[in-house]
Design a protein around this motif. Structure first.
Motif, PDB file in Angstrom:
ATOM      1  N   ILE B  62      29.009  50.951  46.299  1.00 42.76           N
ATOM      2  CA  ILE B  62      30.443  50.678  46.154  1.00 42.76           C
ATOM      3  C   ILE B  62      30.826  49.514  47.069  1.00 42.76           C
ATOM      4  CG2 ILE B  62      32.774  51.624  46.406  1.00 42.76           C
ATOM      5  CD1 ILE B  62      31.151  52.978  44.224  1.00 42.76           C
ATOM      6  N   TYR B  63      30.351  49.556  48.300  1.00 46.98           N
ATOM      7  CA  TYR B  63      30.658  48.461  49.233  1.00 46.98           C
ATOM      8  C   TYR B  63      30.059  47.144  48.733  1.00 46.98           C
ATOM      9  CZ  TYR B  63      32.186  52.115  52.395  1.00 46.98           C
ATOM     10  OH  TYR B  63      32.854  53.172  52.939  1.00 46.98           O
ATOM     11  N   HIS B  64      28.864  47.228  48.198  1.00 42.01           N
ATOM     12  CA  HIS B  64      28.245  46.006  47.656  1.00 42.01           C
ATOM     13  C   HIS B  64      29.091  45.428  46.525  1.00 42.01           C
ATOM     14  CE1 HIS B  64      23.871  46.831  49.176  1.00 42.01           C
ATOM     15  NE2 HIS B  64      24.751  46.705  50.135  1.00 42.01           N
ATOM     16  N   GLU B  65      29.544  46.316  45.647  1.00 46.37           N
ATOM     17  CA  GLU B  65      30.369  45.859  44.519  1.00 46.37           C
ATOM     18  C   GLU B  65      31.645  45.201  45.034  1.00 46.37           C
ATOM     19  OE1 GLU B  65      30.137  46.164  41.059  1.00 46.37           O
ATOM     20  OE2 GLU B  65      28.069  46.815  41.191  1.00 46.37           O
ATOM     21  N   MET B  66      32.241  45.808  46.053  1.00 52.26           N
ATOM     22  CA  MET B  66      33.486  45.266  46.605  1.00 52.26           C
ATOM     23  C   MET B  66      33.264  43.887  47.231  1.00 52.26           C
ATOM     24  SD  MET B  66      35.806  47.341  45.913  1.00 52.26           S
ATOM     25  CE  MET B  66      34.960  48.049  44.527  1.00 52.26           C
ATOM     26  N   LEU B  67      32.163  43.745  47.939  1.00 53.60           N
ATOM     27  CA  LEU B  67      31.880  42.456  48.583  1.00 53.60           C
ATOM     28  C   LEU B  67      31.629  41.381  47.532  1.00 53.60           C
ATOM     29  CD1 LEU B  67      29.634  43.791  51.482  1.00 53.60           C
ATOM     30  CD2 LEU B  67      31.903  42.770  51.729  1.00 53.60           C
ATOM     31  N   GLU B  68      30.921  41.763  46.489  1.00 51.43           N
ATOM     32  CA  GLU B  68      30.673  40.804  45.420  1.00 51.43           C
ATOM     33  C   GLU B  68      31.988  40.423  44.732  1.00 51.43           C
ATOM     34  OE1 GLU B  68      27.210  41.595  43.268  1.00 51.43           O
ATOM     35  OE2 GLU B  68      27.665  40.183  41.670  1.00 51.43           O
ATOM     36  N   ALA B  69      32.829  41.427  44.525  1.00 47.21           N
ATOM     37  CA  ALA B  69      34.118  41.169  43.876  1.00 47.21           C
ATOM     38  C   ALA B  69      34.996  40.288  44.768  1.00 47.21           C
ATOM     39  CB  ALA B  69      34.819  42.485  43.567  1.00 47.21           C
ATOM     40  N   ASP B  70      34.948  40.524  46.065  1.00 45.60           N
ATOM     41  CA  ASP B  70      35.701  39.658  46.986  1.00 45.60           C
ATOM     42  C   ASP B  70      35.196  38.216  46.900  1.00 45.60           C
ATOM     43  OD1 ASP B  70      37.750  41.100  48.143  1.00 45.60           O
ATOM     44  OD2 ASP B  70      36.487  41.923  49.736  1.00 45.60           O
ATOM     45  N   GLY B  71      33.876  38.062  46.814  1.00 44.13           N
ATOM     46  CA  GLY B  71      33.302  36.722  46.673  1.00 44.13           C
ATOM     47  C   GLY B  71      33.816  36.045  45.406  1.00 44.13           C
ATOM     48  N   TYR B  72      33.886  36.827  44.335  1.00 45.27           N
ATOM     49  CA  TYR B  72      34.402  36.284  43.066  1.00 45.27           C
ATOM     50  C   TYR B  72      35.860  35.853  43.247  1.00 45.27           C
ATOM     51  CZ  TYR B  72      35.669  35.990  38.144  1.00 45.27           C
ATOM     52  OH  TYR B  72      36.112  35.543  36.925  1.00 45.27           O
ATOM     53  N   TYR B  73      36.616  36.718  43.926  1.00 48.03           N
ATOM     54  CA  TYR B  73      38.040  36.413  44.141  1.00 48.03           C
ATOM     55  C   TYR B  73      38.203  35.106  44.917  1.00 48.03           C
ATOM     56  CZ  TYR B  73      42.697  36.634  46.188  1.00 48.03           C
ATOM     57  OH  TYR B  73      43.964  36.310  46.603  1.00 48.03           O
ATOM     58  N   PHE B  74      37.466  34.981  46.000  1.00 44.28           N
ATOM     59  CA  PHE B  74      37.631  33.776  46.824  1.00 44.28           C
ATOM     60  C   PHE B  74      37.110  32.521  46.108  1.00 44.28           C
ATOM     61  CE2 PHE B  74      37.502  36.954  50.425  1.00 44.28           C
ATOM     62  CZ  PHE B  74      38.853  36.833  50.708  1.00 44.28           C
ATOM     63  N   THR B  75      36.194  32.724  45.176  1.00 41.71           N
ATOM     64  CA  THR B  75      35.689  31.585  44.415  1.00 41.71           C
ATOM     65  C   THR B  75      36.711  31.110  43.384  1.00 41.71           C
ATOM     66  OG1 THR B  75      33.433  32.415  44.664  1.00 41.71           O
ATOM     67  CG2 THR B  75      33.788  30.768  42.947  1.00 41.71           C
ATOM     68  N   HIS B  76      37.412  32.056  42.781  1.00 38.73           N
ATOM     69  CA  HIS B  76      38.241  31.710  41.628  1.00 38.73           C
ATOM     70  C   HIS B  76      39.738  31.710  41.885  1.00 38.73           C
ATOM     71  CE1 HIS B  76      34.380  32.816  39.728  1.00 38.73           C
ATOM     72  NE2 HIS B  76      34.688  31.812  38.937  1.00 38.73           N
ATOM     73  N   TYR B  77      40.169  32.313  42.954  1.00 39.31           N
ATOM     74  CA  TYR B  77      41.601  32.310  43.243  1.00 39.31           C
ATOM     75  C   TYR B  77      41.843  31.620  44.584  1.00 39.31           C
ATOM     76  CZ  TYR B  77      42.905  35.436  39.421  1.00 39.31           C
ATOM     77  OH  TYR B  77      43.141  35.982  38.189  1.00 39.31           O
ATOM     78  N   SER B  78      43.095  31.310  44.815  1.00 35.18           N
ATOM     79  CA  SER B  78      43.404  30.518  46.011  1.00 35.18           C
ATOM     80  C   SER B  78      43.751  31.376  47.225  1.00 35.18           C
ATOM     81  CB  SER B  78      44.568  29.568  45.703  1.00 35.18           C
ATOM     82  OG  SER B  78      45.684  30.324  45.277  1.00 35.18           O
ATOM     83  N   GLY B  79      43.562  32.693  47.111  1.00 37.18           N
ATOM     84  CA  GLY B  79      43.917  33.579  48.221  1.00 37.18           C
ATOM     85  C   GLY B  79      43.181  33.216  49.498  1.00 37.18           C
ATOM     86  N   HIS B  80      43.869  33.387  50.617  1.00 36.63           N
ATOM     87  CA  HIS B  80      43.275  33.061  51.915  1.00 36.63           C
ATOM     88  C   HIS B  80      42.233  34.118  52.298  1.00 36.63           C
ATOM     89  CE1 HIS B  80      43.087  32.385  56.282  1.00 36.63           C
ATOM     90  NE2 HIS B  80      43.392  31.136  55.958  1.00 36.63           N
ATOM     91  N   PRO B  81      41.165  33.704  52.998  1.00 32.95           N
ATOM     92  CA  PRO B  81      40.140  34.685  53.391  1.00 32.95           C
ATOM     93  C   PRO B  81      40.660  35.816  54.271  1.00 32.95           C
ATOM     94  CG  PRO B  81      39.292  32.468  53.579  1.00 32.95           C
ATOM     95  CD  PRO B  81      40.743  32.327  53.251  1.00 32.95           C
ATOM     96  N   SER B  82      41.869  35.670  54.788  1.00 31.20           N
ATOM     97  CA  SER B  82      42.410  36.774  55.587  1.00 31.20           C
ATOM     98  C   SER B  82      42.946  37.895  54.700  1.00 31.20           C
ATOM     99  CB  SER B  82      43.526  36.264  56.493  1.00 31.20           C
ATOM    100  OG  SER B  82      44.573  35.730  55.721  1.00 31.20           O
ATOM    101  N   GLU B  83      42.985  37.675  53.388  1.00 31.41           N
ATOM    102  CA  GLU B  83      43.426  38.741  52.477  1.00 31.41           C
ATOM    103  C   GLU B  83      42.329  39.793  52.425  1.00 31.41           C
ATOM    104  OE1 GLU B  83      46.334  38.707  51.272  1.00 31.41           O
ATOM    105  OE2 GLU B  83      46.959  36.619  51.381  1.00 31.41           O
ATOM    106  N   LYS B  84      42.620  40.947  52.993  1.00 29.31           N
ATOM    107  CA  LYS B  84      41.579  41.968  53.089  1.00 29.31           C
ATOM    108  C   LYS B  84      41.592  42.924  51.909  1.00 29.31           C
ATOM    109  CE  LYS B  84      40.147  42.970  57.783  1.00 29.31           C
ATOM    110  NZ  LYS B  84      40.155  43.968  58.857  1.00 29.31           N
ATOM    111  N   THR B  85      40.427  43.461  51.647  1.00 32.29           N
ATOM    112  CA  THR B  85      40.319  44.573  50.706  1.00 32.29           C
ATOM    113  C   THR B  85      40.127  45.840  51.529  1.00 32.29           C
ATOM    114  OG1 THR B  85      39.320  43.223  48.969  1.00 32.29           O
ATOM    115  CG2 THR B  85      38.912  45.584  48.874  1.00 32.29           C
TER     116      THR B  85
END
Lengths: 194, 188
Positions: B62-85
């Motif tokens: 689950i954590y792996h999936e979340m980290l991968e999804a966060d990577g996708y988010y930061f790649t494709h959206y403009s959200g700042h890296p301080s946006e936490k999950t």
């Protein structure tokens, strides 16, 4: 048709330094699991490790201009993860009591389960190590034997014992991280073919 | 009726954007969209997950999936890296745990990925009894993000318990935050 090659770390870091945020996302995808497992290996709590790993990646984002390329990017991240986690643990004592002074039952249960699982994986891995290395680790960490006792048992100097323990711990931690990432069975399979 | 009776203390809970995740393969687009929504309206972003005791070993995935999804988010959206999950992994049946969660957090906005198997609650009728704002995603873009894509996904989503004119206002980005704040004060 060949798939386009993934950009190298150097390329992504250069882009990141030039403000290309998607490069950060790609580095995040590439290395956040490594960071997570480094944090986890120190703090032993998955929720906390997940939280810390996000903070580590943020730190990397904020400080990427300080990365000079003297080491691999992964090594640089590894160091940040280690320092950040140790700093967090030194500032917090969240595992002892919650704010009311009563142990958090759910957290204890979860931590106990994590600890049991960690022990199970660790012991499985230890039993696959070479005989002398296995004995050394078990005597030190399971039986709690002193360095002096180990000196006599293995007929080695104290510094040699400490060095072997250090190397074994590092090897075991690396194997543990691999087991968490790829599954214990995969790691045991590697032992079989070695 | 599976809904909740709102208790006074619940009115003042800080709202969150919540993405339920049943533990199977995550939809990167749905996750990223939900996280982007949270970033736009300045609300914390939570992933709710529940695993049966026999599946707890897969918690690490689950954590792996979340980290991968966060990577996708930061790649494709403009959200700042301080946006936490933030993630909450409960032990037990997903359906009953999620219902319990909804009862306890009526102010939270739930973003539902229809492709996930939530044992019958990933459809409108399964959630309509709750007062939460609900956004059922319908058409997800796999080709990245950006404002247009974000808006298109919102346009095609089914929304419930959100104020009238939600779609029209949501496209006016500067007003989105105030829209949500007014929405979240609906129980007061």
């Amino acid at each position: 048709m060949k798939a386009p090659a993934a950009p190298s770390d150097d390329m992504l870091i250069a882009e990141l330094k030039n403000g290309v945020k998607s490069a950060f996302g790609q580095l995040y995808t590439r290395y956040s699991k490594l960071v997570f497992h480094r944090c986890l290996s120190i703090c032993k709590d998955r929720d906390l490790a997940f939280d810390l790993s996000q903070e580590v990646m943020l730190k990397a984002w904020e400080n990427v201009h300080q990365f000079r390329g003297d080491s691999h990017f992964s090594t640089w991240l590894y160091v940040i993860a280690t320092r950040h986690t140790l700093l967090y643990l030194s500032r917090n004592k969240r595992f002892e009591m919650d704010s009311s002074g009563v142990p958090d039952e759910a957290m204890v249960t979860s931590d106990q389960m994590d600890a049991e699982e960690t022990n199970r994986i660790m012991l499985t891995l230890i039993h696959r190590l070479p005989e002398q290395e296995r004995q050394l680790l078990l005597l030190k960490y399971q039986q709690g034997e002193s360095i002096e006792t180990l000196e006599r048992t293995f007929n080695l100097s104290a510094s040699a014992i400490k060095m072997r323990l250090k190397r074994s711990r590092e090897r075991l931690n690396a194997l543990y991280s691999l087991a968490l990432t790829y599954g214990l069975d995969q790691v045991l399979n590697i032992f079989e073919v070695m | 009726m599976e809904g909740t009776l709102i208790q006074p203390h619940m009115m003042f809970q800080q709202p969150r954007v919540v993405f339920p995740f049943a533990g199977n393969k995550i939809s990167l687009e749905a996750f990223a969209w939900a996280k982007e929504l949270a970033a736009k309206v300045h609300l914390p972003f939570y992933v709710f997950c529940s695993l049966l005791p026999e599946n707890l070993f897969s918690k690490i995935h689950i954590y792996h999936e979340m980290l991968e999804a966060d990577g996708y988010y930061f790649t494709h959206y403009s959200g700042h890296p301080s946006e936490k999950t933030h993630i909450r992994i409960k032990t037990g049946d997903f359906r009953s745990n999620f219902r319990h969660y909804l009862n306890r957090h009526p102010n939270d906005i739930i973003v539902v990925d229809p492709l996930q198997d939530f044992s019958g609650i990933n459809n409108p009728s399964g959630l309509m009894g709750y007062p939460n704002g609900i956004i059922f995603l319908r058409q997800l873009e796999s080709s990245g993000a950006g404002e247009d894509v974000f808006s298109h996904i919102l346009d095609t989503a089914d929304v419930y318990h959100l104020p009238p004119g939600f779609h029209a206002q949501a496209h006016r980005k500067p007003h989105l935050a105030s829209l949500f704040l007014s929405l979240l004060g609906r129980h007061n």
